[in-house]
Write a protein that holds these residues in place. Sequence first.
Motif, short mmCIF file in Angstrom:
data_model
loop_
_atom_site.label_atom_id
_atom_site.label_comp_id
_atom_site.label_asym_id
_atom_site.label_seq_id
_atom_site.Cartn_x
_atom_site.Cartn_y
_atom_site.Cartn_z
N ASN A 82 0.91 -1.29 -0.29
CA ASN A 82 0.00 0.08 -0.08
C ASN A 82 0.70 1.28 0.10
OD1 ASN A 82 0.67 0.60 2.84
ND2 ASN A 82 -0.38 -1.31 3.31
N SER A 83 0.27 2.54 -0.09
CA SER A 83 1.01 3.59 -0.22
C SER A 83 0.00 4.77 0.03
CB SER A 83 1.84 3.61 -1.57
OG SER A 83 2.32 5.13 -1.60
N LYS A 84 0.48 5.78 0.33
CA LYS A 84 -0.61 7.07 0.67
C LYS A 84 0.21 8.33 0.04
CE LYS A 84 0.64 7.17 5.68
NZ LYS A 84 1.44 5.97 5.44
N SER A 85 -0.17 9.40 -0.31
CA SER A 85 0.52 10.57 -1.00
C SER A 85 -0.43 11.74 -1.08
CB SER A 85 0.97 10.10 -2.40
OG SER A 85 1.71 11.20 -2.91
N ASP A 253 8.63 0.31 0.05
CA ASP A 253 8.22 -0.10 -1.28
C ASP A 253 6.71 -0.26 -1.42
OD1 ASP A 253 8.02 -2.42 -0.10
OD2 ASP A 253 8.90 -3.62 -1.52
N GLY A 254 6.11 0.50 -0.20
CA GLY A 254 4.89 0.33 -0.23
C GLY A 254 4.17 -1.16 0.53
N ALA A 330 6.11 -5.89 -7.15
CA ALA A 330 7.13 -4.99 -6.51
C ALA A 330 6.58 -3.60 -7.05
CB ALA A 330 8.25 -4.97 -7.67
N THR A 331 7.06 -2.57 -6.37
CA THR A 331 6.80 -1.22 -6.64
C THR A 331 8.21 -0.76 -7.37
OG1 THR A 331 5.60 -1.01 -4.38
CG2 THR A 331 6.35 1.19 -5.58
N LEU A 332 7.84 -0.41 -8.44
CA LEU A 332 8.98 -0.18 -9.48
C LEU A 332 9.08 1.28 -9.52
CD1 LEU A 332 8.08 -2.26 -12.47
CD2 LEU A 332 9.39 -2.83 -10.34
N ILE A 333 10.58 1.95 -9.73
CA ILE A 333 10.99 3.41 -9.78
C ILE A 333 10.96 3.41 -11.56
CG2 ILE A 333 12.77 5.12 -9.90
CD1 ILE A 333 13.40 3.70 -7.08
N VAL A 334 10.03 4.32 -12.02
CA VAL A 334 10.14 4.38 -13.79
C VAL A 334 10.20 5.92 -13.72
CG1 VAL A 334 8.27 4.05 -15.60
CG2 VAL A 334 8.21 2.57 -13.60
#
Length: 374
Positions: A82-85, A253-254, A330-334
């Motif tokens: 998960n992630s919050k922003s 990574d979430g 995964a949480t990727l850096i793109v």
Amino acid sequence: MTKLHYIIAVFCLFLISGLSVEGAVLSGTDLGLASSGSTGTLDLMLDEATNGLAGYMLEISFNPGGIAQVTKVNWPSAFVMNSKSPDPPTSEITLVAVDLNDAVTAGALNTILANLEITGLAEGFTEMEIAISELTDDSGSPIDATVSGSTITVGTVTPTVTPTATPTVTPTSEPTSEPTTVPTTIVPTVTPTVTPTVEPTAEPTIEPTHTPDTETLKASFTAMPMTGVPPLAVNFTDYSTGSPKKWKWDFGDGTLSTLQNPTHVYGGIGRYTVTLEVTKGNLSSIEQKPELIRVVGDYPVGPSGFVMVTSKPSGAEINMGELYLGMTPATLIVPAGSRSLTFEKEGYLNKTVSVTIRPGEIKLIPKVMLKEAS
């Protein structure tokens, strides 16, 4: 003609019944807060998930603003990724979560997506609005859901009415009838009895209990290994002092964990900040280690965003052209811009997904369903 009329009637009934079928509803519970500065919680809920739930991305805001804000997000155990922003407190927030373990199965009812802690800023009414960016079932298809926000009330009329009624009645009746008796009998009896009993009991009980814990509870941990290529399995060991009762890990990574000594697999290339929060009763301590874990490879340079990816089956390698980004989940850096990500797994057909990402943005790609190669 009779048969024709019958067919037309049945067809019309079919159309009417088809139009009356309702889809899923995503809603928030209403909340009343006593006053500005008061805090309460509400649930975001999906009433039905006919084909399960793979993940979601929701935009939360308040209209009008300035009445309330989100101060904390609690995630159900189903959504370990998960992630919050941005981070709370905030009046506008994006929530992204993925059900990695297929905890929300087909036919699930009243699934809680997140629990929000809300704090009042000023008295009044505000609508918490929910916008769906992604809501995907286990087959990778979008869930067609109706949105129903929640009403948040800060302050109430009751405090204004109560004080007016009570003072009017009490002073008129009682002081006139009993002035002679009350001062003589009650005052000397109550004062000596209450004062010695309350004071000695309160102080010795509370002070010794909390003082030692405040000094000793301190979060501390180690991680091994801290560098490697994806997928990188890292063992985290808790070395906190003060006998904590609960642990909350944020792997950067979430994904989260509440185990004392978890092992976490990093699928995407990047540098990850790890945070451990330990609690005991009302006490807590946090240790954060910036960019502790470094998953090496051709690390994307320049402005970039974050993309959460999952696949069925998992363990698919993700490439952006010749650049290897990691392995699902995964949480990727793109790198920012319009990108094509190719999912590859032995024994399955490759699948390419297009995504447009802005600098600093977090995005969820619906679960990628890979077909077996014939």
